[in-house]
Structures are given as structure tokens and as C-alpha cells.
Design a protein around this motif. Structure first.
Motif, PDB file in Angstrom:
ATOM      1  N   GLU A  25    -115.074  25.365  51.586  1.00 23.19           N
ATOM      2  CA  GLU A  25    -113.790  25.632  50.926  1.00 23.19           C
ATOM      3  C   GLU A  25    -112.724  24.648  51.405  1.00 23.19           C
ATOM      4  O   GLU A  25    -112.002  24.055  50.593  1.00 23.19           O
ATOM      5  N   LYS A  26    -112.627  24.463  52.710  1.00 20.84           N
ATOM      6  CA  LYS A  26    -111.617  23.563  53.282  1.00 20.84           C
ATOM      7  C   LYS A  26    -111.806  22.123  52.821  1.00 20.84           C
ATOM      8  O   LYS A  26    -110.840  21.372  52.704  1.00 20.84           O
ATOM      9  N   GLU A  27    -113.049  21.746  52.552  1.00 16.00           N
ATOM     10  CA  GLU A  27    -113.351  20.380  52.112  1.00 16.00           C
ATOM     11  C   GLU A  27    -113.298  20.217  50.595  1.00 16.00           C
ATOM     12  O   GLU A  27    -113.504  19.118  50.079  1.00 16.00           O
ATOM     13  N   GLY A  28    -113.071  21.315  49.871  1.00 14.71           N
ATOM     14  CA  GLY A  28    -113.010  21.242  48.417  1.00 14.71           C
ATOM     15  C   GLY A  28    -114.369  21.031  47.765  1.00 14.71           C
ATOM     16  O   GLY A  28    -114.468  20.427  46.702  1.00 14.71           O
ATOM     17  N   ILE A  29    -115.414  21.562  48.392  1.00 13.32           N
ATOM     18  CA  ILE A  29    -116.788  21.396  47.903  1.00 13.32           C
ATOM     19  C   ILE A  29    -117.258  22.706  47.289  1.00 13.32           C
ATOM     20  O   ILE A  29    -117.173  23.755  47.919  1.00 13.32           O
ATOM     21  N   ASP A  30    -117.765  22.620  46.061  1.00  9.46           N
ATOM     22  CA  ASP A  30    -118.269  23.812  45.374  1.00  9.46           C
ATOM     23  C   ASP A  30    -119.750  24.016  45.641  1.00  9.46           C
ATOM     24  O   ASP A  30    -120.527  23.052  45.702  1.00  9.46           O
ATOM     25  N   ILE A  31    -120.133  25.277  45.762  1.00  8.38           N
ATOM     26  CA  ILE A  31    -121.546  25.657  45.862  1.00  8.38           C
ATOM     27  C   ILE A  31    -122.061  25.837  44.443  1.00  8.38           C
ATOM     28  O   ILE A  31    -121.487  26.583  43.662  1.00  8.38           O
TER      29      ILE A  31
END
Length: 143
Positions: A25-31
Motif C-alpha cells: 500500500e505504501k509503495e502504491g503497488i496493487d495485488i
């Protein structure tokens, strides 16, 4: 057409899954897909994300044990026997599936499955000849 999968060692304790997902979330990466294989004390969280290199670096920066594995993504008909056809093609070709997990797709009539095999190139050739659509890295997982 291998896809990078991140595997994270995860202790079976309250809050650990949150710790891992909050890094993304902090890195702006979606699962885009995930699976958890567990035992009593620990598990392996397998993730397909929108930026696997960034995710791996972020996990390692937090001191988490993480690694990359190349897996295949396939699209099969969303109907009884849809996945069975892919499994049969691999079995007939002498390729064993180590593990598999599915994920949701907005494309009606299609189901998507991540598979881990010993030889991605051989499996890709077999599946393609059998008419199974391979999911291209980045295309199905980007926004």
C-alpha cells in the motif's frame, strides 16, 4: 511468457498479513492475485502484483524474506472443464503442475489461473498448441 510472482515468508500470527500488505500500500503497488500456503507456524504468501521489482525491494527493505519465482498465467473458459483441458494438455505432454491458484478477471466467460511448473517454456509450448491463451506479463495485471 513467464510472470514474476513474489513469495513472502509469513509467520502465522495476528497482524502479519497486514504488515506485508501495508508495505505494498505504501509503495502504491496493487495485488492482482494471491495465495497462501500454510502450516501451523508459518506460511508462504504468493503474490502477483503490478510492480514485482518494486515490491521485492520494498519487502527486503523491511527485512522480510521474499523471493521471485517465474510462473505462468493462463486464461481458460469459465465453464465446467475449462481448467481441466489445460491440465490434460500438460499431463499428456509430461509436465506436472507444482501448484496453481486462480484470480478474478472482469472478462466475462474467462477464468484466469496461475500455474507453477518446472519448465515454463515447455509448458507454454504445450498450452499454446492446445489453444490455451497465455496471459502476457504486465498486460493483465496493470491498471
Amino acid at each position: 511468457m513467464a510472470i514474476k510472482q513474489i513469495s513472502v515468508f509469513i509467520e502465522n500470527r495476528q497482524g502479519r498479513l497486514y504488515e506485508i500488505t501495508s508495505v505494498l500500500e505504501k509503495e502504491g503497488i496493487d495485488i492482482r492475485a494471491l495465495s497462501v500456503a500454510d502450516t501451523t507456524d508459518y506460511g508462504i504468501l504468493r503474490l502477483i502484483v503490478t510492480d514485482s521489482d518494486k515490491a521485492l525491494a520494498a519487502f527486503r527493505a523491511q527485512g522480510m524474506t521474499a523471493s521471485v519465482t517465474e510462473v505462468l498465467g493462463i486464461e481458460v473458459p469459465d465453464s465446467p472443464g475449462g481448467f481441466s483441458g489445460a491440465v490434460k494438455a500438460l499431463s499428456d505432454g509430461g509436465v506436472a503442475i507444482e501448484y496453481a491458484y486462480a484470480f478474478i478477471t472482469p472478462k466475462e466467460g474467462a477464468a484466469c489461473v496461475i500455474i507453477r511448473v518446472e519448465d515454463n517454456d515447455e509448458a507454454t509450448e504445450i498450452l499454446t498448441k492446445a489453444g490455451i491463451k497465455m496471459i502476457e506479463p504486465g498486460k493483465a495485471f496493470a491498471k
